[in-house]
Design a protein around this motif. Structure first.
Motif, PDB file in Angstrom:
ATOM      1  N   ALA A   9       2.452 -15.392  -0.024  1.00 10.02           N
ATOM      2  CA  ALA A   9       2.466 -16.516  -0.966  1.00 10.02           C
ATOM      3  C   ALA A   9       1.141 -17.272  -0.947  1.00 10.02           C
ATOM      4  N   GLN A  10       0.596 -17.489   0.235  1.00  5.22           N
ATOM      5  CA  GLN A  10      -0.658 -18.233   0.344  1.00  5.22           C
ATOM      6  C   GLN A  10      -1.833 -17.453  -0.217  1.00  5.22           C
ATOM      7  N   SER A  11      -1.762 -16.126  -0.148  1.00  7.11           N
ATOM      8  CA  SER A  11      -2.854 -15.321  -0.681  1.00  7.11           C
ATOM      9  C   SER A  11      -2.699 -15.081  -2.177  1.00  7.11           C
ATOM     10  N   GLY A  12      -1.580 -15.521  -2.753  1.00  8.66           N
ATOM     11  CA  GLY A  12      -1.371 -15.377  -4.193  1.00  8.66           C
ATOM     12  C   GLY A  12      -0.923 -13.992  -4.607  1.00  8.66           C
ATOM     13  N   ARG A  13      -0.387 -13.210  -3.691  1.00  9.93           N
ATOM     14  CA  ARG A  13       0.022 -11.843  -4.003  1.00  9.93           C
ATOM     15  C   ARG A  13       1.476 -11.754  -4.453  1.00  9.93           C
ATOM     16  N   ILE A  14       2.150 -12.892  -4.566  1.00  6.65           N
ATOM     17  CA  ILE A  14       3.542 -12.895  -5.033  1.00  6.65           C
ATOM     18  C   ILE A  14       3.556 -13.407  -6.465  1.00  6.65           C
ATOM     19  N   GLN A  15       4.034 -12.556  -7.387  1.00  6.46           N
ATOM     20  CA  GLN A  15       4.211 -12.981  -8.766  1.00  6.46           C
ATOM     21  C   GLN A  15       5.693 -13.253  -8.968  1.00  6.46           C
ATOM     22  N   GLY A  16       6.035 -14.459  -9.381  1.00  6.29           N
ATOM     23  CA  GLY A  16       7.437 -14.806  -9.563  1.00  6.29           C
ATOM     24  C   GLY A  16       8.097 -15.059  -8.217  1.00  6.29           C
ATOM     25  N   LYS A  17       9.408 -14.799  -8.193  1.00  8.83           N
ATOM     26  CA  LYS A  17      10.163 -15.009  -6.959  1.00  8.83           C
ATOM     27  C   LYS A  17      10.586 -13.660  -6.382  1.00  8.83           C
ATOM     28  N   ILE A  18      10.759 -13.646  -5.072  1.00  4.90           N
ATOM     29  CA  ILE A  18      11.255 -12.447  -4.400  1.00  4.90           C
ATOM     30  C   ILE A  18      12.779 -12.506  -4.476  1.00  4.90           C
ATOM     31  N   ASP A  19      13.357 -11.503  -5.116  1.00  5.03           N
ATOM     32  CA  ASP A  19      14.819 -11.457  -5.212  1.00  5.03           C
ATOM     33  C   ASP A  19      15.385 -10.633  -4.067  1.00  5.03           C
ATOM     34  N   ASP A  20      16.684 -10.417  -4.088  1.00  2.00           N
ATOM     35  CA  ASP A  20      17.361  -9.729  -2.994  1.00  2.00           C
ATOM     36  C   ASP A  20      16.866  -8.290  -2.844  1.00  2.00           C
ATOM     37  N   GLU A  21      16.639  -7.601  -3.945  1.00  4.20           N
ATOM     38  CA  GLU A  21      16.173  -6.208  -3.874  1.00  4.20           C
ATOM     39  C   GLU A  21      14.773  -6.126  -3.273  1.00  4.20           C
ATOM     40  N   LYS A  22      13.887  -7.026  -3.680  1.00  4.97           N
ATOM     41  CA  LYS A  22      12.533  -7.039  -3.111  1.00  4.97           C
ATOM     42  C   LYS A  22      12.579  -7.397  -1.632  1.00  4.97           C
ATOM     43  N   MET A  23      13.510  -8.290  -1.253  1.00  8.09           N
ATOM     44  CA  MET A  23      13.646  -8.669   0.152  1.00  8.09           C
ATOM     45  C   MET A  23      14.122  -7.471   0.968  1.00  8.09           C
ATOM     46  N   LYS A  24      15.065  -6.697   0.442  1.00  7.06           N
ATOM     47  CA  LYS A  24      15.523  -5.490   1.136  1.00  7.06           C
ATOM     48  C   LYS A  24      14.354  -4.538   1.354  1.00  7.06           C
ATOM     49  N   GLN A  25      13.540  -4.363   0.313  1.00 12.03           N
ATOM     50  CA  GLN A  25      12.395  -3.464   0.407  1.00 12.03           C
ATOM     51  C   GLN A  25      11.394  -3.982   1.451  1.00 12.03           C
ATOM     52  N   LEU A  26      11.142  -5.273   1.448  1.00 15.90           N
ATOM     53  CA  LEU A  26      10.221  -5.865   2.412  1.00 15.90           C
ATOM     54  C   LEU A  26      10.752  -5.700   3.838  1.00 15.90           C
ATOM     55  N   LEU A  27      12.056  -5.880   4.022  1.00 14.68           N
ATOM     56  CA  LEU A  27      12.650  -5.712   5.345  1.00 14.68           C
ATOM     57  C   LEU A  27      12.523  -4.276   5.829  1.00 14.68           C
ATOM     58  N   LYS A  28      12.714  -3.314   4.917  1.00 11.76           N
ATOM     59  CA  LYS A  28      12.577  -1.908   5.301  1.00 11.76           C
ATOM     60  C   LYS A  28      11.146  -1.587   5.700  1.00 11.76           C
ATOM     61  N   GLU A  29      10.178  -2.150   4.960  1.00 13.27           N
ATOM     62  CA  GLU A  29       8.770  -1.892   5.266  1.00 13.27           C
ATOM     63  C   GLU A  29       8.368  -2.478   6.611  1.00 13.27           C
ATOM     64  N   LEU A  30       8.886  -3.649   6.931  1.00 13.03           N
ATOM     65  CA  LEU A  30       8.487  -4.328   8.164  1.00 13.03           C
ATOM     66  C   LEU A  30       9.312  -3.924   9.372  1.00 13.03           C
ATOM     67  N   GLN A  31      10.428  -3.236   9.135  1.00 16.70           N
ATOM     68  CA  GLN A  31      11.301  -2.846  10.239  1.00 16.70           C
ATOM     69  C   GLN A  31      10.579  -1.863  11.153  1.00 16.70           C
ATOM     70  N   PRO A  32      10.620  -2.104  12.454  1.00 20.03           N
ATOM     71  CA  PRO A  32       9.944  -1.183  13.373  1.00 20.03           C
ATOM     72  C   PRO A  32      10.615   0.187  13.371  1.00 20.03           C
ATOM     73  N   GLU A  33       9.822   1.176  13.708  1.00 24.36           N
ATOM     74  CA  GLU A  33      10.332   2.550  13.774  1.00 24.36           C
ATOM     75  C   GLU A  33      11.415   2.631  14.845  1.00 24.36           C
ATOM     76  N   LYS A  34      12.479   3.310  14.520  1.00 26.97           N
ATOM     77  CA  LYS A  34      13.538   3.505  15.512  1.00 26.97           C
ATOM     78  C   LYS A  34      13.146   4.659  16.417  1.00 26.97           C
ATOM     79  N   LYS A  35      13.373   4.454  17.659  1.00 24.82           N
ATOM     80  CA  LYS A  35      13.085   5.520  18.621  1.00 24.82           C
ATOM     81  C   LYS A  35      14.331   6.365  18.793  1.00 24.82           C
ATOM     82  N   SER A  36      14.137   7.657  18.716  1.00 28.79           N
ATOM     83  CA  SER A  36      15.283   8.523  18.909  1.00 28.79           C
ATOM     84  C   SER A  36      15.045   9.384  20.149  1.00 28.79           C
TER      85      SER A  36
END
Length: 116
Positions: free
Chosen positions: A83-110
Protein backbone atom coordinates in the motif's frame (compact mmCIF):
# COMPACT_ATOMS: atom_id res chain seq x y z
CA UNK A 1 32.89 7.44 65.01
CA UNK A 2 29.95 7.33 67.31
CA UNK A 3 27.68 5.47 64.85
CA UNK A 4 25.56 8.47 63.89
CA UNK A 5 25.90 9.79 60.37
CA UNK A 6 27.18 13.30 59.93
CA UNK A 7 25.31 16.01 58.09
CA UNK A 8 27.63 15.60 55.09
CA UNK A 9 26.88 11.87 54.89
CA UNK A 10 23.14 12.49 55.08
CA UNK A 11 23.35 15.17 52.39
CA UNK A 12 25.34 12.81 50.13
CA UNK A 13 22.74 10.07 50.60
CA UNK A 14 19.98 12.56 49.78
CA UNK A 15 21.75 13.58 46.57
CA UNK A 16 22.21 9.96 45.51
CA UNK A 17 18.57 9.17 46.23
CA UNK A 18 17.42 12.26 44.32
CA UNK A 19 19.55 11.32 41.28
CA UNK A 20 18.15 7.80 41.39
CA UNK A 21 14.58 9.11 41.48
CA UNK A 22 15.27 11.49 38.58
CA UNK A 23 16.74 8.64 36.50
CA UNK A 24 13.66 6.53 37.20
CA UNK A 25 11.38 9.38 36.15
CA UNK A 26 13.33 9.87 32.90
CA UNK A 27 13.18 6.15 32.13
CA UNK A 28 9.43 6.10 32.72
CA UNK A 29 9.07 9.09 30.41
CA UNK A 30 11.06 7.32 27.69
CA UNK A 31 8.99 4.15 28.09
CA UNK A 32 5.76 6.14 27.84
CA UNK A 33 7.01 7.91 24.72
CA UNK A 34 7.97 4.60 23.12
CA UNK A 35 4.60 3.10 24.02
CA UNK A 36 2.77 6.10 22.56
CA UNK A 37 4.82 5.86 19.35
CA UNK A 38 4.04 2.13 19.12
CA UNK A 39 0.32 2.78 19.59
CA UNK A 40 0.39 5.47 16.92
CA UNK A 41 2.18 3.16 14.48
CA UNK A 42 -0.38 0.42 15.16
CA UNK A 43 -3.24 2.86 14.58
CA UNK A 44 -1.71 3.95 11.26
CA UNK A 45 -1.25 0.34 10.20
CA UNK A 46 -4.85 -0.50 11.07
CA UNK A 47 -6.11 2.55 9.16
CA UNK A 48 -4.10 1.49 6.10
CA UNK A 49 -5.47 -2.05 6.33
CA UNK A 50 -9.05 -0.76 6.63
CA UNK A 51 -8.48 1.44 3.60
CA UNK A 52 -7.03 -1.28 1.35
CA UNK A 53 -8.83 -4.46 2.50
CA UNK A 54 -12.48 -5.40 2.12
CA UNK A 55 -14.37 -6.65 5.16
CA UNK A 56 -14.05 -10.28 4.05
CA UNK A 57 -10.30 -9.93 3.48
CA UNK A 58 -9.87 -8.36 6.93
CA UNK A 59 -11.85 -11.19 8.52
CA UNK A 60 -9.67 -13.77 6.76
CA UNK A 61 -6.50 -11.96 7.87
CA UNK A 62 -7.75 -11.79 11.48
CA UNK A 63 -8.53 -15.51 11.38
CA UNK A 64 -5.02 -16.24 10.16
CA UNK A 65 -3.56 -14.02 12.89
CA UNK A 66 -5.51 -15.90 15.54
CA UNK A 67 -4.14 -19.26 14.42
CA UNK A 68 -0.66 -18.23 13.26
CA UNK A 69 0.21 -14.88 14.79
CA UNK A 70 3.66 -14.45 13.23
CA UNK A 71 2.46 -15.39 9.77
CA UNK A 72 -0.52 -13.01 10.10
CA UNK A 73 1.77 -10.17 11.10
CA UNK A 74 4.04 -10.96 8.14
CA UNK A 75 1.04 -10.73 5.80
CA UNK A 76 0.00 -7.44 7.41
CA UNK A 77 3.49 -6.02 6.90
CA UNK A 78 3.42 -7.14 3.27
CA UNK A 79 0.03 -5.49 2.64
CA UNK A 80 1.19 -2.28 4.32
CA UNK A 81 4.38 -2.27 2.24
CA UNK A 82 2.39 -2.79 -0.96
CA UNK A 83 0.00 0.00 0.00
CA UNK A 84 2.78 2.44 0.87
CA UNK A 85 4.59 1.74 -2.38
CA UNK A 86 1.39 2.36 -4.35
CA UNK A 87 1.26 -1.14 -5.84
CA UNK A 88 -2.33 -1.77 -4.72
CA UNK A 89 -5.04 -0.63 -7.11
CA UNK A 90 -8.45 -0.61 -5.46
CA UNK A 91 -9.11 -2.87 -2.51
CA UNK A 92 -7.86 -6.37 -1.81
CA UNK A 93 -10.87 -8.67 -1.74
CA UNK A 94 -11.14 -12.16 -0.28
CA UNK A 95 -9.89 -13.89 -3.44
CA UNK A 96 -6.81 -11.66 -3.68
CA UNK A 97 -6.17 -12.24 0.04
CA UNK A 98 -6.30 -16.02 -0.50
CA UNK A 99 -3.80 -15.66 -3.33
CA UNK A 100 -1.52 -13.46 -1.22
CA UNK A 101 -1.67 -15.96 1.65
CA UNK A 102 -0.73 -18.81 -0.68
CA UNK A 103 2.22 -16.83 -2.05
CA UNK A 104 3.53 -15.93 1.39
CA UNK A 105 2.90 -19.32 2.98
CA UNK A 106 6.18 -21.08 3.77
CA UNK A 107 7.00 -24.29 1.96
CA UNK A 108 5.74 -27.35 3.76
CA UNK A 109 8.38 -29.84 4.63
CA UNK A 110 7.56 -33.38 3.82
CA UNK A 111 9.23 -36.45 5.15
CA UNK A 112 9.23 -39.78 3.37
CA UNK A 113 9.75 -42.74 5.62
CA UNK A 114 10.70 -45.95 3.89
CA UNK A 115 10.57 -49.25 5.69
CA UNK A 116 12.89 -52.06 4.79
Amino acid sequence: MSGTPSDDDIEELRKQKMEELQNRAENQGNEQAQEAAQQQADAQKQALLRQHLTDDARKRLNTVKMSKEQFGEQVERQVVALAQSGRIQGKIDDEKMKQLLKELQPEKKSFDIKRR
